[in-house]
Design an enzyme around this catalytic site. Structure first.
Site, short mmCIF file in Angstrom:
data_model
loop_
_atom_site.label_atom_id
_atom_site.label_comp_id
_atom_site.label_asym_id
_atom_site.label_seq_id
_atom_site.Cartn_x
_atom_site.Cartn_y
_atom_site.Cartn_z
N THR A 177 45.81 25.38 40.10
CA THR A 177 47.12 25.67 39.52
C THR A 177 48.25 25.26 40.47
O THR A 177 49.34 24.87 40.01
CB THR A 177 47.25 27.16 39.18
N THR A 178 48.01 25.29 41.78
CA THR A 178 49.03 24.85 42.75
C THR A 178 49.34 23.37 42.60
O THR A 178 50.41 22.90 42.99
CB THR A 178 48.55 25.16 44.19
N TYR B 28 46.43 33.83 28.71
CA TYR B 28 47.22 34.02 27.48
C TYR B 28 46.44 34.70 26.36
O TYR B 28 46.93 35.65 25.75
CB TYR B 28 47.83 32.70 26.97
N TYR C 61 37.68 31.98 39.00
CA TYR C 61 38.99 32.26 39.60
C TYR C 61 39.65 33.38 38.81
O TYR C 61 39.96 33.21 37.63
CB TYR C 61 39.84 30.99 39.56
N ARG D 284 48.73 35.72 36.74
CA ARG D 284 49.00 34.50 35.97
C ARG D 284 48.31 34.52 34.60
O ARG D 284 48.83 33.94 33.65
CB ARG D 284 48.54 33.26 36.75
N LYS E 78 36.83 33.09 43.36
CA LYS E 78 38.11 33.08 44.06
C LYS E 78 38.88 34.27 43.50
O LYS E 78 39.32 34.26 42.35
CB LYS E 78 38.86 31.77 43.81
N ILE F 119 40.69 30.23 49.57
CA ILE F 119 41.29 29.00 49.05
C ILE F 119 42.78 29.26 49.10
O ILE F 119 43.33 30.03 48.33
CB ILE F 119 40.82 28.66 47.63
#
Length: 296
Positions: A46-47, A109, A135, A140, A164, A206
């Site tokens: 996502t980064t 979502y 993850y 988020r 993660k 991470i």
């Protein structure tokens, strides 16, 4: 999965002023990470602003990271989403021959139940030709994968080898570490909890900040894994202001501001994100000057 021990970094996707992918800058960042002692690289997390990248741009980013790495470090590729069938299809059709593992985010979502999260990861774990790192990032995704779901997947799906964990809750992290199978890795997904996670029995991190300040961050994690808590916390406290600064106006605006100060890439991000403010950039530049004097 010894390749995933220590410090991994969630690489940014550098952009030029016209918002196109800056391949040369990405190569510089990969080299910066490798020379700084990072243990493995994560592309298209996502980064990396992967939500704003086209399919061809994602392939370009993956190709650049593979080329720049030149086989030196293990590579992890971000492949996730909230459409299970689409993720399964990607895993069946992508060329994953250069990658050690997949990083796949819990569905966002849709806000599935714990059973829905379980069935999602079970499906992609069974479809993937290489190991899966789950993850969990509730801030988020809008839902939290609970420890019992994580442990259940770890026990039931052989191809799921790690999580993660970015819940930010050490009680939850401790529970996973206590109940997980011995060979399942708990990797911090949050710079702030990276060292506490390692000292509690986790396998590493991470990181976002780690790509900007790789030498200090990787040394902190290495010391933590060796049980040298006093030395590791000294580095943690030195890095803490930077952790706070890079998330002050959202990720990856902050870390890209560090890269701009270091001359590695522009601070450009794509809408709906906006570039770090001048005030934040000044604070980051001031921190870097002070940090580099002390830790040169």
């Amino acid at each position: 999965m010894e390749q995933l021990l220590g410090t991994g970094v969630a690489l940014v996707t550098p952009f030029k002023e016209d918002f196109s992918v800056d391949a040369a800058a990405l190569e510089r960042i990969v080299e910066h990470c490798i020379q700084g002692g990072i243990d493995y690289l994560v592309a298209l997390g996502t980064t990396a602003e992967s939500a704003t990248l086209s399919k061809s741009e994602k392939q370009l980013v993956a190709d650049v990271v593979v080329r720049a790495n030149a086989g030196r470090l293990p590579l992890v590729l971000g492949v996730g989403g909230n459409n299970t069938a689409a993720v399964v299809e990607d895993l069946r059709t992508l060329d994953l021959s250069e990658f050690t593992a997949i990083l796949s985010v819990s569905p966002y979502y849709n806000r599935p139940t714990q059973e829905g999260i379980y069935q999602h990861f079970k499906a992609i774990g069974e479809a993937s030709p290489i190991p899966i790192v789950m993850y969990n990032v509730p801030a988020r995704t809008g839902s939290n994968m609970l420890p019992e779901t994580t442990v259940r997947l770890a026990k039931d799906v052989p191809n799921i080898v790690a999580i993660k964990e970015a819940c930010g809750d050490m009680v939850q992290i401790d529970q996973i570490i206590k109940e997980k199978p011995d060979d399942f890795l708990v990797i911090s997904g949050d710079d702030f909890t990276a060292l506490p996670t390692v000292l509690a029995g986790g396998s590493g991190v991470i990181s976002v900040l780690g790509q900007g300040l790789p030498a200090g961050f990787s040394k902190m994690i290495e010391q933590g894994l060796q049980g040298k808590s006093d030395e590791a916390y000294e580095l943690h406290h030195a890095l803490l202001p930077a952790m706070q600064l890079i998330f002050e106006e959202g990720n990856p605006a902050g870390i890209k501001s560090i890269f701009e100060s270091l001359g590695l890439c522009s601070a450009v991000v794509r809408l709906p994100l906006v570039e770090a403010s001048l005030g934040l950039k000044n604070k980051i530049a001031t921190y870097l000057k002070s940090h580099n004097k002390v830790h040169a």
